[in-house]
Motif scaffolding. Structure first.
Motif, PDB file in Angstrom:
ATOM      1  N   GLY A 186       0.781  -1.226   0.000  1.00 13.75           N
ATOM      2  CA  GLY A 186       0.000   0.000   0.000  1.00 13.75           C
ATOM      3  C   GLY A 186       0.810   1.273   0.000  1.00 13.75           C
ATOM      4  N   THR A 187       2.138   1.166  -0.142  1.00 20.03           N
ATOM      5  CA  THR A 187       2.978   2.368  -0.177  1.00 20.03           C
ATOM      6  C   THR A 187       3.365   2.679  -1.624  1.00 20.03           C
ATOM      7  OG1 THR A 187       5.028   1.103   0.099  1.00 20.03           O
ATOM      8  CG2 THR A 187       3.916   1.858   2.096  1.00 20.03           C
ATOM      9  N   THR A 188       3.818   3.908  -1.828  1.00 21.80           N
ATOM     10  CA  THR A 188       4.221   4.345  -3.163  1.00 21.80           C
ATOM     11  C   THR A 188       5.537   5.095  -3.082  1.00 21.80           C
ATOM     12  OG1 THR A 188       3.641   5.785  -5.030  1.00 21.80           O
ATOM     13  CG2 THR A 188       2.811   6.432  -2.876  1.00 21.80           C
ATOM     14  N   ASP A 189       6.308   5.020  -4.160  1.00 19.37           N
ATOM     15  CA  ASP A 189       7.583   5.732  -4.203  1.00 19.37           C
ATOM     16  C   ASP A 189       7.432   7.140  -4.765  1.00 19.37           C
ATOM     17  OD1 ASP A 189       9.084   3.845  -2.986  1.00 19.37           O
ATOM     18  OD2 ASP A 189       9.934   2.985  -4.809  1.00 19.37           O
ATOM     19  N   GLU A 190       6.218   7.630  -4.839  1.00 14.64           N
ATOM     20  CA  GLU A 190       5.959   9.014  -5.228  1.00 14.64           C
ATOM     21  C   GLU A 190       5.161   9.674  -4.115  1.00 14.64           C
ATOM     22  OE1 GLU A 190       6.933  10.955  -7.767  1.00 14.64           O
ATOM     23  OE2 GLU A 190       8.274   9.370  -8.453  1.00 14.64           O
ATOM     24  N   GLY A 191       5.746   9.730  -2.941  1.00 12.20           N
ATOM     25  CA  GLY A 191       5.040  10.239  -1.771  1.00 12.20           C
ATOM     26  C   GLY A 191       5.301  11.708  -1.514  1.00 12.20           C
ATOM     27  N   PRO A 192       4.899  12.203  -0.346  1.00  6.33           N
ATOM     28  CA  PRO A 192       5.108  13.605   0.008  1.00  6.33           C
ATOM     29  C   PRO A 192       6.593  13.961  -0.004  1.00  6.33           C
ATOM     30  CG  PRO A 192       3.669  12.496   1.586  1.00  6.33           C
ATOM     31  CD  PRO A 192       4.263  11.434   0.730  1.00  6.33           C
ATOM     32  N   SER A 193       6.881  15.230  -0.145  1.00  4.91           N
ATOM     33  CA  SER A 193       8.271  15.686  -0.113  1.00  4.91           C
ATOM     34  C   SER A 193       8.781  15.663   1.322  1.00  4.91           C
ATOM     35  CB  SER A 193       8.376  17.096  -0.680  1.00  4.91           C
ATOM     36  OG  SER A 193       7.717  18.026   0.173  1.00  4.91           O
ATOM     37  N   PHE A 194      10.112  15.761   1.469  1.00  9.32           N
ATOM     38  CA  PHE A 194      10.698  15.872   2.803  1.00  9.32           C
ATOM     39  C   PHE A 194      10.086  17.060   3.545  1.00  9.32           C
ATOM     40  CE2 PHE A 194      14.388  13.605   0.807  1.00  9.32           C
ATOM     41  CZ  PHE A 194      14.390  12.517   1.653  1.00  9.32           C
ATOM     42  N   ARG A 195       9.922  18.163   2.840  1.00  8.15           N
ATOM     43  CA  ARG A 195       9.402  19.380   3.477  1.00  8.15           C
ATOM     44  C   ARG A 195       7.966  19.159   3.981  1.00  8.15           C
ATOM     45  NH1 ARG A 195      11.541  24.344   2.643  1.00  8.15           N
ATOM     46  NH2 ARG A 195      12.408  23.710   0.625  1.00  8.15           N
ATOM     47  N   GLU A 196       7.145  18.514   3.164  1.00  2.00           N
ATOM     48  CA  GLU A 196       5.760  18.259   3.579  1.00  2.00           C
ATOM     49  C   GLU A 196       5.707  17.338   4.793  1.00  2.00           C
ATOM     50  OE1 GLU A 196       3.607  18.682  -0.815  1.00  2.00           O
ATOM     51  OE2 GLU A 196       4.396  16.745  -0.128  1.00  2.00           O
ATOM     52  N   LEU A 197       6.583  16.355   4.833  1.00  2.00           N
ATOM     53  CA  LEU A 197       6.620  15.454   5.982  1.00  2.00           C
ATOM     54  C   LEU A 197       7.033  16.191   7.247  1.00  2.00           C
ATOM     55  CD1 LEU A 197       8.300  12.389   4.239  1.00  2.00           C
ATOM     56  CD2 LEU A 197       5.955  12.470   5.120  1.00  2.00           C
ATOM     57  N   VAL A 198       8.010  17.072   7.116  1.00  2.00           N
ATOM     58  CA  VAL A 198       8.444  17.863   8.269  1.00  2.00           C
ATOM     59  C   VAL A 198       7.328  18.804   8.713  1.00  2.00           C
ATOM     60  CG1 VAL A 198      10.048  19.662   9.014  1.00  2.00           C
ATOM     61  CG2 VAL A 198      10.898  17.695   7.734  1.00  2.00           C
ATOM     62  N   HIS A 199       6.593  19.377   7.755  1.00  6.92           N
ATOM     63  CA  HIS A 199       5.494  20.281   8.097  1.00  6.92           C
ATOM     64  C   HIS A 199       4.431  19.580   8.938  1.00  6.92           C
ATOM     65  CE1 HIS A 199       6.096  23.548   4.769  1.00  6.92           C
ATOM     66  NE2 HIS A 199       7.099  23.467   5.616  1.00  6.92           N
ATOM     67  N   ARG A 200       4.179  18.312   8.655  1.00  6.24           N
ATOM     68  CA  ARG A 200       3.190  17.570   9.439  1.00  6.24           C
ATOM     69  C   ARG A 200       3.577  17.527  10.915  1.00  6.24           C
ATOM     70  NH1 ARG A 200       2.287  12.173   5.658  1.00  6.24           N
ATOM     71  NH2 ARG A 200       1.532  13.241   3.771  1.00  6.24           N
ATOM     72  N   CYS A 201       4.856  17.362  11.160  1.00  6.61           N
ATOM     73  CA  CYS A 201       5.332  17.274  12.545  1.00  6.61           C
ATOM     74  C   CYS A 201       5.355  18.641  13.232  1.00  6.61           C
ATOM     75  CB  CYS A 201       6.731  16.664  12.578  1.00  6.61           C
ATOM     76  SG  CYS A 201       6.842  15.002  11.878  1.00  6.61           S
TER      77      CYS A 201
END
Length: 399
Positions: A186-201
């Protein structure tokens, strides 16, 4: 970015405990070199246990991303320890500078699991444990790898927030010693950017997010693969839940909440957001510029102050070009914030420099255009508009 400092309460106890643990895993290493009999496999399966530990975010800026460790148990020898790759000394000289430039060394540590839990409970952070579906051979390989990694010459490593941190080390300790390939369903190699992941946190910490975005460059906006996203503890925990070994064996058999504390959403201690501060600056620029035009004034001191602030910020971004973190080296915000204004303050005050204003106007326009490729820190487009207004005003005044 997320860190975990650990102190054991009893040094003598820890020394004796670790000595016993090393003797135990040394015996395992010798034992693992032999082919396991069915009886040996059954014994190992009933006495050894390795599980994956994920800890929730804390209230400090360095802990809002969570943490990861391993839980290693040997029932035969009453061994119950946390294996942690997030130990560092915050009091080391130039720690912050070394961290920013990617020169920070972290340590692997092993200490009683109860002490590990007490620490996170005291900090008000939840802790979850994923029971792993491992064969006796895999448990032995992991135990041997932990022993090898804990040797004095191996336990220190060069920390990298996105690519080599306490979570990726724990993940690799498991994934690299399995009898088969791990597939994350269920995962994909076209996921959120590093920046978007950091923004979530950083959702509840706008100024932490602002600081991150000021330092992160173009590469932080690239799409991430499944493996790259696993620099975050919760991403790895969720992926482990979906992990299958060779298509027929689930990696995780169950999850237990060891410390059940609701996650604190967090909030900034400063009342104004970066965007609000940028809007205040824009309002001040508009007021002063209109005042100059109406009253025929010339507030060169204000432009000098802006040039000092831009120049000092530019020095930091320029130094990032030499960082070992690949995601900060190419930062298009350098078009707006760079050290060059510091060299033009005196000529500007004396009215002896005119060609700089068209140059700054061109750079600011390029800054706007390059927002297509890089996400800038919150409010920076507003700051750029303020600087554009002042440079156009200066250009008009010097004619």
């Amino acid at each position: 970015m997320y860190l975990c400092a650990v102190k054991c309460e009893n040094t003598l106890f820890r020394t004796a405990f670790l000595a016993l643990f090393l003797l135990f895993v040394s015996g395992l290493k010798c034992y693992a070199q032999q082919e396991l009999t069915p009886e040996a496999k059954a014994h190992i399966d009933s006495t050894l246990s390795v599980s994956f530990i994920t800890c929730g975010p804390g209230g400090e800026a360095y802990s809002i991303y969570g943490h990861t460790a391993l839980h290693f148990i040997d029932h035969t020898n009453d061994t119950d320890v946390a294996v942690n790759w997030g130990i560092f000394d915050f009091n080391k000289p130039n720690f912050v500078g070394r961290f920013v430039f990617g020169l920070t060394d972290y340590l692997m540590g092993i200490y009683p699991f109860e002490a590990f839990l007490r620490e996170y409970e005291a900090e008000g952070r939840w802790v979850k444990e994923q029971q792993l579906n491992l064969t006796p051979e895999e448990k032995l390989r992991i135990a041997n790898a932990i022993w090898e990694n804990y040797r004095p010459e191996n336990r220190e490593y060069r920390y990298n927030y996105f690519y080599d941190n306490c979570t990726t080390r724990a993940r690799d300790m498991i994934a690299d010693h399995l009898n088969g390939k791990v597939v994350y369903e269920g995962t994909t190699d076209e996921g959120p950017s590093f920046r978007e992941l950091v923004h979530r946190c950083c959702a509840g910490y706008p100024w932490v997010r602002f600081g991150n975005d000021m330092l992160l460059g173009v590469k932080a906006d690239s799409r991430t693969t499944t493996r790259e996203r696993q620099f975050l503890p919760c991403e790895t925990m969720n992926d482990f839940d979906r992990a299958v070994i060779d298509g027929n064996r689930r990696l995780v058999t169950g999850t237990t909440t060891l410390v059940d504390i609701p996650e604190n959403p967090g909030e900034s201690s400063f009342p104004l957001s970066p965007r609000a501060c940028a809007l205040l600056l824009l309002g001040l620029v508009i007021i002063l510029t209109i005042w100059e035009l109406v009253a025929r004034k010339d507030f060169r001191w204000f432009d000098a102050l802006l040039m000092v602030l831009c120049g000092l910020s530019g020095i930091v971004l320029t130094l990032m070009l030499f960082s070992q973190h690949p995601t900060v080296r190419l930062n298009l915000q350098l078009l707006l914030l760079n050290p060059l204004p510091l060299f033009f303050i005196w000529p500007m005050l004396k009215g002896k420099c005119r060609w700089q204003y068209p140059m700054w106007i061109i750079l600011i326009c390029l800054f706007f255009i390059c927002s297509i490729w890089q996400t800038y820190a919150e409010g920076m487009m507003i700051v750029a508009s303020s600087l554009l207004i002042r440079n156009i005003k200066r250009l008009r005044s010097e004619k």
